[in-house]
Design an enzyme around this catalytic site. Sequence first.
Site, PDB file in Angstrom:
ATOM      1  N   LYS A 182       0.832  -1.208   0.000  1.00 18.93           N
ATOM      2  CA  LYS A 182       0.000   0.000   0.000  1.00 18.93           C
ATOM      3  C   LYS A 182       0.871   1.265   0.000  1.00 18.93           C
ATOM      4  CE  LYS A 182      -3.482  -2.589  -0.270  1.00 18.93           C
ATOM      5  NZ  LYS A 182      -4.326  -3.277   0.685  1.00 18.93           N
TER       6      LYS A 182
HETATM    7  C1  LIG Z   1      -5.319  -4.451   1.045  1.00 14.14           C
HETATM    8  C2  LIG Z   1      -6.784  -4.313   1.047  1.00 14.14           C
HETATM    9  C3  LIG Z   1      -7.552  -4.639   2.176  1.00 14.14           C
HETATM   10  C4  LIG Z   1      -7.002  -5.395   3.362  1.00 14.14           C
HETATM   11  O1  LIG Z   1      -5.983  -4.798   4.022  1.00 14.14           O
HETATM   12  P1  LIG Z   1      -4.985  -5.671   4.922  1.00 14.14           P
HETATM   13  O2  LIG Z   1      -4.163  -4.627   5.616  1.00 14.14           O
HETATM   14  O3  LIG Z   1      -4.165  -6.519   3.995  1.00 14.14           O
HETATM   15  O4  LIG Z   1      -5.778  -6.472   5.871  1.00 14.14           O
HETATM   16  C5  LIG Z   1      -8.903  -4.350   2.160  1.00 14.14           C
HETATM   17  N1  LIG Z   1      -9.495  -3.796   1.089  1.00 14.14           N
HETATM   18  C6  LIG Z   1      -8.800  -3.507  -0.025  1.00 14.14           C
HETATM   19  C7  LIG Z   1      -9.511  -2.874  -1.176  1.00 14.14           C
HETATM   20  C8  LIG Z   1      -7.433  -3.770  -0.096  1.00 14.14           C
HETATM   21  O5  LIG Z   1      -6.758  -3.513  -1.219  1.00 14.14           O
END
Ligand SMILES: *Cc1c(COP(=O)(O)O)cnc(C)c1O
Length: 380
Positions: A182
């Site tokens: 991210k």
């Molecule tokens: C990455 C992601 C999540 C989950 O996040 P984590 O930190 O991996 O639990 C939820 N929604 C979307 C759209 C994502 O891309």
Amino acid sequence: MNYIPFYIPHIPKSTNKSVIQVINSGWLTSGKKVQEFEQQFSKIINSKNSIVVSSGTAALHLAYLAHELGPGDEVIVPSFTFCSTINALIHVGATPVFCDIDEKSLCINPQDIQRKITSKTKAIIVVHYGGAPADMDKINDIAKINNLIVIEDAAHAFLTRYKGQYIGSGNNTTCFSFYATKNLTTGEGGMITTNNEKVSEFVQIMRNHGISKSALSRYGKGGNWRYDVIAPGYKYNMTDIEAAIGLEQIKIAKECAKKRQDLSKKYLKSLSKNIKIILPQEVSDRQNENSWHLFTIRIKNTCSISRNVLIEKLIAAGIGTSVHFIPNHMQSYYRSNFGNDTSLPITERVFNSILSLPFYEDLTDEQIKFVCDMINNLTN
Ligand SMILES: *Cc1c(COP(=O)(O)O)cnc(C)c1O
């Protein structure tokens, strides 16, 4: 050209020192660094309350619980998202109602939301796909008229703006992810932002076993050993080690956002003459408000090779790509439990054509040129 991976996180050198300091401090779990991370996060996006947790999924789970989504409630959610947006609805016992996306933004489609509202609908979950903001005015209006809760999955939307305001600074409870790919990462982590004091307090208690007191107030200087469990909560806290990584990234976050804008412009320019693909420029009205988490192109069906073959050829050329996302209504669990016959025409069409290209701060001009030349040649 060396292999170009789909993603490499941008971790500033200052992180090493910061993390070692935490390790040497003797306080590893949630403490002062976590508090500081929450404060800095609130400051940068202008949110009222920011509550950090162990993942984006944990953030979603607690947000759903805080808004009392549960058995008997239908929740309208895009199928075109990571599975965790939907899995967390199952964890609270709610029923996901899959909604189609908008052809341009690739975010939830307000017209399809209207169609899917029933007397059991309680909430709408919005995902800001790839960093492009969803059509929040329309969605908030629909929610207001129908008395529905809106929760925003902003896993892609750190520093995304909507009409000038950062996502997460408004009235809806919003969930961020700091997963390794991210825009802001702590390795693993998440954040809930909310204007609602009750939601904020609930989440703070539930991330720590339902204990009405934080670890700092128990084991910190002058702490008291007594505690009370007021609900069967979860172990969803973040460590100070992770928060220290996040704090270093917040310091450079605006620079990184600018860098991503510049990279997107370079990609758009080098691919602009290719008539076999659809560029995100054409699918997003809000170029400058996009956080550019992903750079996704769509392969038109007039193209001589399919998306799947293109992926194979790009791998052979040393280029990593990814597909965001395989729609959840096509996954076996959801097909067998929520109907094999769900049909979401735009989602299905987009899924078959979409491709996320390598996209990160440290990508060089030569690498972008190599990726674009390769795509332009292969799709011709
Ligand atoms: C990455 C992601 C999540 C989950 O996040 P984590 O930190 O991996 O639990 C939820 N929604 C979307 C759209 C994502 O891309």
